[in-house]
Design a protein around this motif. Structure first.
Motif, PDB file in Angstrom:
ATOM      1  N   VAL A 386      -1.567   4.795  -0.070  1.00 55.13           N
ATOM      2  CA  VAL A 386       0.044   5.883   1.598  1.00 55.13           C
ATOM      3  C   VAL A 386       0.373   6.914   0.076  1.00 55.13           C
ATOM      4  O   VAL A 386       0.587   6.907  -0.700  1.00 55.13           O
ATOM      5  N   ALA A 387       1.024   7.650   0.828  1.00 55.24           N
ATOM      6  CA  ALA A 387       2.027   8.198   0.846  1.00 55.24           C
ATOM      7  C   ALA A 387       2.933   8.147   0.606  1.00 55.24           C
ATOM      8  O   ALA A 387       3.600   7.649   1.846  1.00 55.24           O
ATOM      9  N   SER A 388       4.066   8.683  -0.042  1.00 54.98           N
ATOM     10  CA  SER A 388       5.647   8.686   0.625  1.00 54.98           C
ATOM     11  C   SER A 388       6.449   9.922   0.468  1.00 54.98           C
ATOM     12  O   SER A 388       6.089  11.387  -0.838  1.00 54.98           O
ATOM     13  N   ALA A 389       7.288   9.802   0.968  1.00 52.34           N
ATOM     14  CA  ALA A 389       8.205  10.890   0.857  1.00 52.34           C
ATOM     15  C   ALA A 389       9.543  10.620   0.828  1.00 52.34           C
ATOM     16  O   ALA A 389       9.653   9.980   2.071  1.00 52.34           O
ATOM     17  N   GLU A 390      10.669  11.143   0.235  1.00 45.78           N
ATOM     18  CA  GLU A 390      11.779  10.994   0.127  1.00 45.78           C
ATOM     19  C   GLU A 390      12.702  11.905   1.748  1.00 45.78           C
ATOM     20  O   GLU A 390      13.618  12.289   1.225  1.00 45.78           O
ATOM     21  N   CYS A 391      12.176  12.096   2.715  1.00 45.02           N
ATOM     22  CA  CYS A 391      12.580  12.894   3.629  1.00 45.02           C
ATOM     23  C   CYS A 391      12.256  12.321   4.777  1.00 45.02           C
ATOM     24  O   CYS A 391      10.711  12.502   4.918  1.00 45.02           O
ATOM     25  N   SER A 392      12.703  12.446   5.919  1.00 47.15           N
ATOM     26  CA  SER A 392      12.335  12.357   7.737  1.00 47.15           C
ATOM     27  C   SER A 392      10.893  12.877   7.786  1.00 47.15           C
ATOM     28  O   SER A 392      10.512  12.517   8.589  1.00 47.15           O
ATOM     29  N   ALA A 393      11.448  14.159   7.932  1.00 46.14           N
ATOM     30  CA  ALA A 393      11.578  15.429   8.086  1.00 46.14           C
ATOM     31  C   ALA A 393       9.960  15.697   7.729  1.00 46.14           C
ATOM     32  O   ALA A 393       8.270  15.665   8.275  1.00 46.14           O
ATOM     33  N   CYS A 394       9.770  15.537   6.378  1.00 45.82           N
ATOM     34  CA  CYS A 394       8.318  15.553   5.719  1.00 45.82           C
ATOM     35  C   CYS A 394       7.406  14.084   6.406  1.00 45.82           C
ATOM     36  O   CYS A 394       5.921  14.035   6.442  1.00 45.82           O
ATOM     37  N   LYS A 395       8.015  12.829   6.210  1.00 45.58           N
ATOM     38  CA  LYS A 395       7.439  11.442   6.759  1.00 45.58           C
ATOM     39  C   LYS A 395       6.460  11.974   8.184  1.00 45.58           C
ATOM     40  O   LYS A 395       5.463  12.271   8.555  1.00 45.58           O
ATOM     41  N   MET A 396       7.582  12.854   9.045  1.00 45.82           N
ATOM     42  CA  MET A 396       6.939  12.877  10.935  1.00 45.82           C
ATOM     43  C   MET A 396       5.864  13.584  10.464  1.00 45.82           C
ATOM     44  O   MET A 396       4.713  13.635  10.357  1.00 45.82           O
ATOM     45  N   GLN A 397       5.635  15.683   9.392  1.00 47.26           N
ATOM     46  CA  GLN A 397       5.109  16.095   9.412  1.00 47.26           C
ATOM     47  C   GLN A 397       3.884  15.738   8.970  1.00 47.26           C
ATOM     48  O   GLN A 397       2.541  16.077   9.374  1.00 47.26           O
ATOM     49  N   LEU A 398       4.139  15.285   8.016  1.00 49.95           N
ATOM     50  CA  LEU A 398       2.863  14.512   7.302  1.00 49.95           C
ATOM     51  C   LEU A 398       1.808  13.161   8.159  1.00 49.95           C
ATOM     52  O   LEU A 398       0.635  12.648   7.515  1.00 49.95           O
TER      53      LEU A 398
END
Length: 422
Positions: A386-398
């Motif tokens: 799984v990938a992780s990022a503390e950002c919903s924009a990154c989450k949507m893009q990724l």
């Protein structure tokens, strides 16, 4: 030319020594190879524009709107030139000359009016199946519309927003209380982030205040040049934070872009208004990204470490540009995740996901798509689950990029992963 910043385009352009250190790290130059679309190219053009040597025509507009505002250039610049801020400011001139597309104006109107946004979100939940095919990890468009490609995987609207699903004050029996600035995407679509934060607050016995009078941070408007919306939301938030911080220990934000906007860009925006700039800096001193706060000021790491046992899964951590480069937050999420997960780093830990803001997503999606696919490949190379990022924009893009790449990997905020472990 109206000035929105205390920086002079010509002065900044003259200070660029053309060393080229910015080019290898520039997101748009990496996929375009166009010198004009490199930080030093942007600076040359900005200087020419300021001196009246470059017309702000559609070609210049296209160039200035191709920057992802990832801030990679500013982190390596020998002279610490604020290329990102200069581009943000010239976009206000672009908006004044060319106007802002109707769907962006509608979106920014919603950002300024929470009650209307709540109503729109409820309607979106009811009617989303009419325009989208709902899938397990998101939804795809049934027909073309602004900002939406048929291939794109998007988050679905929730039946109730996060803030409307709970009382404003949630008592977990603690001696400390934090305010939660949830961010629009987490409030209306990725509500599992807010639910995860409450679970973490419960585990650490820290009371939560949902601060229901908060306005959107206005980052989407800032990056697009709608400075009227920025001023309206920024002044409202600063005044509200001042009032709330008299009874809160801190305000936590699980969103890199929101946190960077409030902690850094508000003071930048008010550079020509010293009183507001100072008020912005003062409230920023008690605002933290969620990982930063819980790693430094709670016993969450101890709680997670005490669980022991084998690591739950392999997590490829993606650093949001507005976390690592703008706020210096990158160790904290790895520390918390590392207590229970096997955290993997990509070969390039400073790479941008390719989101880039509203204009990039709507008018330059081909650029966003190219950067996203490159980042998806880097995440896949880690062999993580799984990938992780503390950002919903990154989450949507990724999530969209991983889906386009045919990967089964998906991205979650560290808050979600820790909440699942708890």
């Amino acid at each position: 030319m109206k000035k929105f910043s205390n920086f002079d385009f010509s002065a900044a352009s003259d200070r660029c020594v053309k060393c080229g250190k910015c080019k290898p790290v520039c997101t748009i130059f990496g996929i375009s190879g166009d010198e004009a679309k490199s930080p030093r190219g942007f600076l040359d053009l900005l200087g020419a524009y300021h001196r009246g040597e470059l017309a702000l025509d559609k070609n210049a507009k296209k160039i200035f709107e191709s920057c992802f505002l990832c801030t990679s250039c500013t982190s390596v610049c020998t002279n610490e030139l604020p290329t990102d801020e200069l581009i943000e400011n010239v976009r206000a001139d672009i908006a004044a000359k060319f106007g802002i597309a109707w769907y962006k104006r509608a979106f920014f109107y919603l950002l300024r009016h929470r009650a209307v946004m709540d109503a729109a979100a409820r309607l979106g939940y009811v009617f989303q199946s009419c325009g989208f095919k709902i899938q397990e990890s998101g939804m795809k468009a049934r027909f073309p519309m602004p900002m939406v490609k048929m291939e794109r995987l998007l988050p679905s609207a929730k039946k109730r927003s996060f803030m409307n699903s709970h009382p404003e004050f949630v008592d977990f029996g603690g001696s400390k209380t934090v305010g939660i600035f949830i961010g629009c995407m987490a409030n209306y679509a990725y509500s599992e982030i807010g639910e995860g934060l409450l679970k973490i607050c419960a585990a650490t016995k820290i009371n939560a205040h949902l601060m229901k009078e908060q306005a959107c941070c206005a980052a989407p408007a800032y990056f697009t040049g709608d400075f009227a919306t920025v001023r309206a939301n920024a002044t409202k938030n600063i005044e509200y934070f001042e009032k709330m911080l008299s009874k809160l220990d801190a305000i936590v934000i699980p969103e890199a872009t929101c946190a960077a906007m409030i902690r850094v860009d508000y003071a930048r925006f008010f550079a020509n208004e010293p009183e507001w700039a100072e008020r912005a800096r003062k409230v920023a001193g008690k605002i933290f990204m969620a990982s930063e706060y819980f790693a430094k000021y709670s016993n969450l790491n101890e709680i997670l470490t005490s669980k022991g046992g084998a690591k739950l899964a392999k997590v490829a951590y993606h650093d949001p540009c507005h976390a690592r480069k703008v706020q210096g937050v990158w160790k904290e999420p790895r520390e918390l995740l590392g207590a229970i997960y096997d955290v993997k780093n990509t070969a390039d830990t400073s790479a941008c996901c390719g989101f880039g803001g509203v204009t990039m997503q709507s008018e330059n999606y081909h650029l966003s798509r190219a950067v996203g696919l490159r980042r998806a490949a880097q995440l896949e190379e880690t062999g993580a689950d799984v990938a992780s990022a503390e950002c919903s924009a990154c989450k949507m893009q990724l999530n969209n990029s991983l889906n386009l790449a045919g990967s089964k990997m998906r991205c979650k905020n560290w808050v979600e992963l820790v909440a699942e472990a708890l």
